[in-house]
Design an enzyme around this catalytic site. Structure first.
Site, short mmCIF file in Angstrom:
data_model
loop_
_atom_site.label_atom_id
_atom_site.label_comp_id
_atom_site.label_asym_id
_atom_site.label_seq_id
_atom_site.Cartn_x
_atom_site.Cartn_y
_atom_site.Cartn_z
N SER A 1 0.85 -1.19 0.00
CA SER A 1 0.00 0.00 0.00
C SER A 1 0.89 1.23 0.00
CB SER A 1 -0.88 0.01 1.25
OG SER A 1 -1.54 1.25 1.41
N TYR B 1 -1.73 0.45 10.68
CA TYR B 1 -1.74 -0.07 9.31
C TYR B 1 -0.47 0.31 8.57
CZ TYR B 1 -3.41 -1.00 4.55
OH TYR B 1 -3.54 -1.46 3.27
#
Length: 243
Positions: A129, A142
């Site tokens: 990501s 995250y």
């Protein structure tokens, strides 16, 4: 026929990638926890459904046994985000779950399938990501998990430089899928929809699947180390146009 294993294939990027690779002639092993979804997907695309929780050693061992000794492509897609709280209010159980899925689970699958990938002179695609690039408010858990996954990618590429296995990474920015943000916010539909509020044309799962297909079909001597992919409206992780 070339073979591909896609983890997290029950929805979103995983399901789209399974469909795209199958359409291009791959025999796709669809791995995920939700048996009903991957069985339906496998029937649709002529693939093989393998119920697999990547946190479970026995499940991953069964996945490796099912796919056999020759795997051309592994797409490490299973993972995801949970919560958006600042560090001082962090739900550390959610942090632990994110690290277990994005990092430990991914490592478990990679380790189990590596002999078959080596036999096939295969390629591994890690779906990380843009969150791995830097922290943002509420994203420490995250971002940290995805940064750790990226460290695994970078280390493996160095460790395996003298093998025929290619190690690649795709880093999506804003991708509007049916479940990613909904899962992150514990099923809060309104909050999930606000993530993309006003953003013209966020990426779709098919956009990512299309790029993954491109990555795995390059000539064997070509290694696309890392591809960052964002919608045009997202100039950077912190700068997004909202009309």
């Amino acid at each position: 026929m070339k073979t591909a294993v896609v983890t997290g294939a029950s929805s979103g990027i995983g399901a789209a990638t399974a469909r795209r690779l199958a359409a291009e002639g791959f025999k796709v092993f669809c791995a995920a926890r939700r048996s009903d979804r991957i069985e339906q997907l496998a029937e649709e695309i002529g693939g093989v459904a393998v119920t697999c929780d990547i946190l479970d050693d026995a499940d991953v061992a069964r996945l490796a046994e099912t796919v056999g000794g020759h795997v051309d492509v592994l797409v490490n897609n299973a993972g995801g985000a949970l919560g958006l709280e600042p560090v001082v209010n962090a739900e550390l159980e959610l942090w632990d779950r994110m690290f277990q899925t994005n990092v430990i689970g991914t490592a478990r699958v990679t380790k189990a399938l590596f002999p078959a990938l080596k036999e096939a002179r295969g390629i591994i695609v890690f779906v990380t990501s843009t969150a791995a690039d830097a922290g943002y408010e509420g994203g420490a858990g995250y971002c940290g998990a995805k940064a750790a996954e990226r460290s695994m990618v970078e280390s493996m590429r160095l460790e395996l430089f003298d093998t025929d296995v290619r190690i690649t990474e795709i880093c999506p920015g804003m991708v509007a899928t049916e479940e990613f943000s909904l899962t992150r916010f514990g099923g809060d539909q309104e909050r999930a929809e606000k993530v993309y509020d006003g953003v013209p044309d966020p990426l779709t799962a098919d956009d990512i699947a299309d790029t993954i297909h491109f990555m795995v079909t390059r000539p064997h001597h070509v290694n696309l180390d890392r591809i960052t992919i964002r919608p045009r409206a997202q100039a950077a992780q912190h700068k997004v146009y909202r009309g």
